[in-house]
Motif scaffolding. Structure first.
Motif, PDB file in Angstrom:
ATOM      1  N   GLY A   1      51.720  18.647 149.764  1.00 29.40           N
ATOM      2  CA  GLY A   1      52.493  17.431 149.955  1.00 29.40           C
ATOM      3  C   GLY A   1      53.254  17.050 148.700  1.00 29.40           C
ATOM      4  N   ARG A   2      52.603  17.219 147.556  1.00 26.74           N
ATOM      5  CA  ARG A   2      53.284  16.957 146.282  1.00 26.74           C
ATOM      6  C   ARG A   2      54.453  17.923 146.089  1.00 26.74           C
ATOM      7  N   GLN A   3      54.228  19.169 146.422  1.00 27.31           N
ATOM      8  CA  GLN A   3      55.282  20.176 146.265  1.00 27.31           C
ATOM      9  C   GLN A   3      56.466  19.870 147.170  1.00 27.31           C
ATOM     10  N   ALA A   4      56.195  19.336 148.355  1.00 28.61           N
ATOM     11  CA  ALA A   4      57.282  18.978 149.268  1.00 28.61           C
ATOM     12  C   ALA A   4      58.145  17.869 148.667  1.00 28.61           C
ATOM     13  N   VAL A   5      57.512  16.896 148.050  1.00 28.93           N
ATOM     14  CA  VAL A   5      58.263  15.808 147.414  1.00 28.93           C
ATOM     15  C   VAL A   5      59.112  16.351 146.277  1.00 28.93           C
ATOM     16  N   GLU A   6      58.568  17.258 145.501  1.00 31.67           N
ATOM     17  CA  GLU A   6      59.340  17.858 144.407  1.00 31.67           C
ATOM     18  C   GLU A   6      60.553  18.604 144.956  1.00 31.67           C
ATOM     19  N   ALA A   7      60.357  19.334 146.046  1.00 28.90           N
ATOM     20  CA  ALA A   7      61.460  20.102 146.621  1.00 28.90           C
ATOM     21  C   ALA A   7      62.553  19.196 147.188  1.00 28.90           C
ATOM     22  N   LEU A   8      62.161  18.055 147.745  1.00 36.74           N
ATOM     23  CA  LEU A   8      63.128  17.180 148.404  1.00 36.74           C
ATOM     24  C   LEU A   8      63.716  16.104 147.491  1.00 36.74           C
TER      25      LEU A   8
ATOM     26  N   ALA B   1      52.758  11.423 145.141  1.00 38.52           N
ATOM     27  CA  ALA B   1      53.910  11.948 144.396  1.00 38.52           C
ATOM     28  C   ALA B   1      55.094  10.989 144.463  1.00 38.52           C
ATOM     29  N   LEU B   2      55.316  10.377 145.602  1.00 40.49           N
ATOM     30  CA  LEU B   2      56.414   9.422 145.740  1.00 40.49           C
ATOM     31  C   LEU B   2      56.179   8.198 144.864  1.00 40.49           C
ATOM     32  N   GLN B   3      54.949   7.729 144.838  1.00 41.85           N
ATOM     33  CA  GLN B   3      54.613   6.578 144.001  1.00 41.85           C
ATOM     34  C   GLN B   3      54.870   6.885 142.527  1.00 41.85           C
ATOM     35  N   GLU B   4      54.503   8.084 142.094  1.00 40.64           N
ATOM     36  CA  GLU B   4      54.713   8.476 140.701  1.00 40.64           C
ATOM     37  C   GLU B   4      56.195   8.514 140.352  1.00 40.64           C
ATOM     38  N   ARG B   5      57.051   8.788 141.336  1.00 43.36           N
ATOM     39  CA  ARG B   5      58.495   8.841 141.108  1.00 43.36           C
ATOM     40  C   ARG B   5      59.163   7.475 141.273  1.00 43.36           C
ATOM     41  N   GLY B   6      58.391   6.468 141.596  1.00 39.69           N
ATOM     42  CA  GLY B   6      58.957   5.151 141.786  1.00 39.69           C
ATOM     43  C   GLY B   6      59.697   4.996 143.093  1.00 39.69           C
ATOM     44  N   ILE B   7      59.399   5.844 144.068  1.00 41.64           N
ATOM     45  CA  ILE B   7      60.035   5.774 145.389  1.00 41.64           C
ATOM     46  C   ILE B   7      59.128   4.964 146.304  1.00 41.64           C
ATOM     47  N   ASP B   8      59.643   3.868 146.811  1.00 45.10           N
ATOM     48  CA  ASP B   8      58.834   2.942 147.590  1.00 45.10           C
ATOM     49  C   ASP B   8      58.646   3.431 149.024  1.00 45.10           C
ATOM     50  N   VAL B   9      57.407   3.387 149.486  1.00 49.63           N
ATOM     51  CA  VAL B   9      57.060   3.678 150.875  1.00 49.63           C
ATOM     52  C   VAL B   9      56.488   2.394 151.476  1.00 49.63           C
ATOM     53  N   PRO B  10      57.103   1.853 152.519  1.00 47.17           N
ATOM     54  CA  PRO B  10      58.161   2.429 153.363  1.00 47.17           C
ATOM     55  C   PRO B  10      59.576   1.957 153.032  1.00 47.17           C
ATOM     56  N   GLY B  11      59.731   1.173 151.960  1.00 47.81           N
ATOM     57  CA  GLY B  11      61.039   0.605 151.666  1.00 47.81           C
ATOM     58  C   GLY B  11      62.145   1.624 151.513  1.00 47.81           C
ATOM     59  N   ASP B  12      61.858   2.697 150.753  1.00 45.57           N
ATOM     60  CA  ASP B  12      62.855   3.744 150.530  1.00 45.57           C
ATOM     61  C   ASP B  12      62.721   4.903 151.513  1.00 45.57           C
ATOM     62  N   ILE B  13      61.514   5.146 151.960  1.00 48.80           N
ATOM     63  CA  ILE B  13      61.286   6.285 152.853  1.00 48.80           C
ATOM     64  C   ILE B  13      60.001   6.057 153.646  1.00 48.80           C
ATOM     65  N   ALA B  14      59.986   6.485 154.895  1.00 45.62           N
ATOM     66  CA  ALA B  14      58.785   6.423 155.737  1.00 45.62           C
ATOM     67  C   ALA B  14      58.030   7.747 155.635  1.00 45.62           C
ATOM     68  N   VAL B  15      56.708   7.681 155.778  1.00 48.83           N
ATOM     69  CA  VAL B  15      55.868   8.881 155.710  1.00 48.83           C
ATOM     70  C   VAL B  15      54.854   8.832 156.851  1.00 48.83           C
ATOM     71  N   THR B  16      54.689   9.952 157.552  1.00 52.22           N
ATOM     72  CA  THR B  16      53.686  10.025 158.614  1.00 52.22           C
ATOM     73  C   THR B  16      52.870  11.315 158.483  1.00 52.22           C
ATOM     74  N   GLY B  17      51.669  11.272 159.035  1.00 54.19           N
ATOM     75  CA  GLY B  17      50.784  12.444 159.022  1.00 54.19           C
ATOM     76  C   GLY B  17      50.321  12.783 160.431  1.00 54.19           C
ATOM     77  N   PHE B  18      49.216  13.525 160.497  1.00 51.75           N
ATOM     78  CA  PHE B  18      48.638  13.917 161.792  1.00 51.75           C
ATOM     79  C   PHE B  18      47.186  14.301 161.531  1.00 51.75           C
ATOM     80  N   ASP B  19      46.273  13.759 162.303  1.00 51.23           N
ATOM     81  CA  ASP B  19      44.838  14.066 162.332  1.00 51.23           C
ATOM     82  C   ASP B  19      44.020  12.790 162.401  1.00 51.23           C
ATOM     83  N   GLY B  20      44.338  11.799 161.539  1.00 54.12           N
ATOM     84  CA  GLY B  20      43.548  10.582 161.524  1.00 54.12           C
ATOM     85  C   GLY B  20      42.277  10.708 160.712  1.00 54.12           C
ATOM     86  N   ILE B  21      42.304  11.470 159.606  1.00 52.11           N
ATOM     87  CA  ILE B  21      41.131  11.560 158.748  1.00 52.11           C
ATOM     88  C   ILE B  21      40.864  10.199 158.110  1.00 52.11           C
TER      89      ILE B  21
END
Length: 353
Positions: free
Chosen positions: A237-244, A271-291
């Motif tokens: 997930g961190r690597q995805a944020v770096e790539a995008l 990773a988004l928090q470390e970059r100062g990117i606000d969730v959900p203000g700047d971007i929405a994030v969703t997962g799958f499983d419900g752990i």
């Protein structure tokens, strides 16, 4: 046709009986070339190592088995220092459900994880020590699965069904469709990125199909493939944020990140928090499983809740039924899922789709 023995395998492989035994009991103690020769001979003969002396005498071990893939997540390991219960993973929930159900039926549970390159050997080893076996979301060579299924009942959990075997999966397509439909309609997002799992993951691919279907419904261009793939860990997930969002990222930033599982989504939130990117203000994030971790991170994670413990329960029920009636027709069960809308997509925590 007589059942092949350890003697037959040793003769075909050109090794001693002791070497065959070590291949199954302590494979790292045998040279790779020799180990592969022994395993190939066993597959050709249809040999499965026998269990305990009690099992040999009674044809029963009183044990059920579960084999599942080992996706080691170092970030999750470090997070357990404060409270191990906070990072219970998908496989942990399945194990818990299966163990409780097995106990109710008078069985013990043997669990074994393995990496993809050793899944076949691990499955064969465990099969010789149990009365029935569940295989969770793991790619196993067809010939190995077929050989093992001739010896003990096998149920496949998640993934693709295998001809002639009982199978249980969750409604992956429906769950992902609900979440993406919500992002597109309720939040009016138009630029989403899908981060899938390995290409050989049937569950991940079914979720991507749900992602595509939501785009079709909304009249949006059809994504041909996931924007990125990861190994289902927080690190991915961190690597995805770096790539995008990193310095080398190209094109418009997405308005939402749709992950194929919660672990990757949690890594992305950090990773988004470390970059100062606000969730959900700047971007929405969703997962799958419900752990459990999905409701403890900040912001809380919008996800698809699947009945992980129920997968384990259904596995035991099918194995017990198969042990009682070996010739019964194979059964396929589809378990429902539920979208849980939380803060990471801009909804109040704990609402439904």
């Amino acid at each position: 046709m007589s059942t092949p023995t350890v003697y037959d395998v040793a003769e075909r492989a050109g090794v001693s009986i002791a070497t065959v035994s070590r291949v199954y009991r302590n494979p790292d103690s045998v040279r790779g070339e020799t180990r592969e020769r022994v395993l190939a001979s066993a597959r050709e003969l249809g040999y499965v190592p026998s269990g305990s002396a009690r099992g040999l005498a009674s044809r029963s071990t009183g044990v059920l088995g579960l084999c599942y893939p080992d996706f080691h997540d170092a970030e999750a390991d470090s997070a357990t220092a404060s409270d191990p219960g906070e990072v219970t993973l998908y496989s942990d929930e399945v194990i818990r459900g299966m163990e409780r159900a097995a106990r109710r039926h008078g069985y013990a549970l043997l669990i074994a994880s393995s990496h993809a390159d050793e899944a076949g050997a691990r499955l064969t080893e465990v099969a010789g020590r149990v009365d029935g076996l569940a295989v969770l979301a793991q790619a196993v060579p067809d010939e190995t699965l077929e050989m093992v299924a001739r010896r003990v009942p096998v149920v496949v959990l998640a993934g693709e069904p295998y001809d002639g075997l009982d199978h249980v999966k969750v409604a992956n397509f429906d769950g992902q469709l609900q979440i993406v439909r919500h992002l597109l309609s309720a939040h009016r997002l138009r630029r989403l990125a899908f981060v899938g799992g390995p290409a050989d993951s049937p569950d991940g691919e079914a979720r991507f199909l749900g992602y595509q279907a939501a785009h079709l419904e909304a009249g949006l261009p059809l994504p041909a493939e996931p924007d990125l793939r990861g190994d289902l860990t927080q690190a991915a997930g961190r690597q995805a944020v770096e790539a995008l969002f990193g310095a080398s990222a190209k094109g418009q930033r997405p308005q939402g990140l749709v992950f194929a599982n919660d672990q990757m989504a949690v890594g992305a939130l950090h990773a988004l928090q470390e970059r100062g990117i606000d969730v959900p203000g700047d971007i929405a994030v969703t997962g799958f499983d419900g752990i459990p971790l999905s409701r403890l991170v900040r912001p809380t994670l919008t996800t698809v809740l699947q009945p992980m413990g129920r997968l384990g329960v259904e596995a035991v029920e099918l194995l017990v039924a198969r042990l009682a009636e070996r010739d019964r027709a194979p059964e396929a069960r589809l378990l429902p899922v539920a979208a849980v809308l939380r803060e990471s997509c801009g909804c109040p925590a704990g609402t439904g789709a």
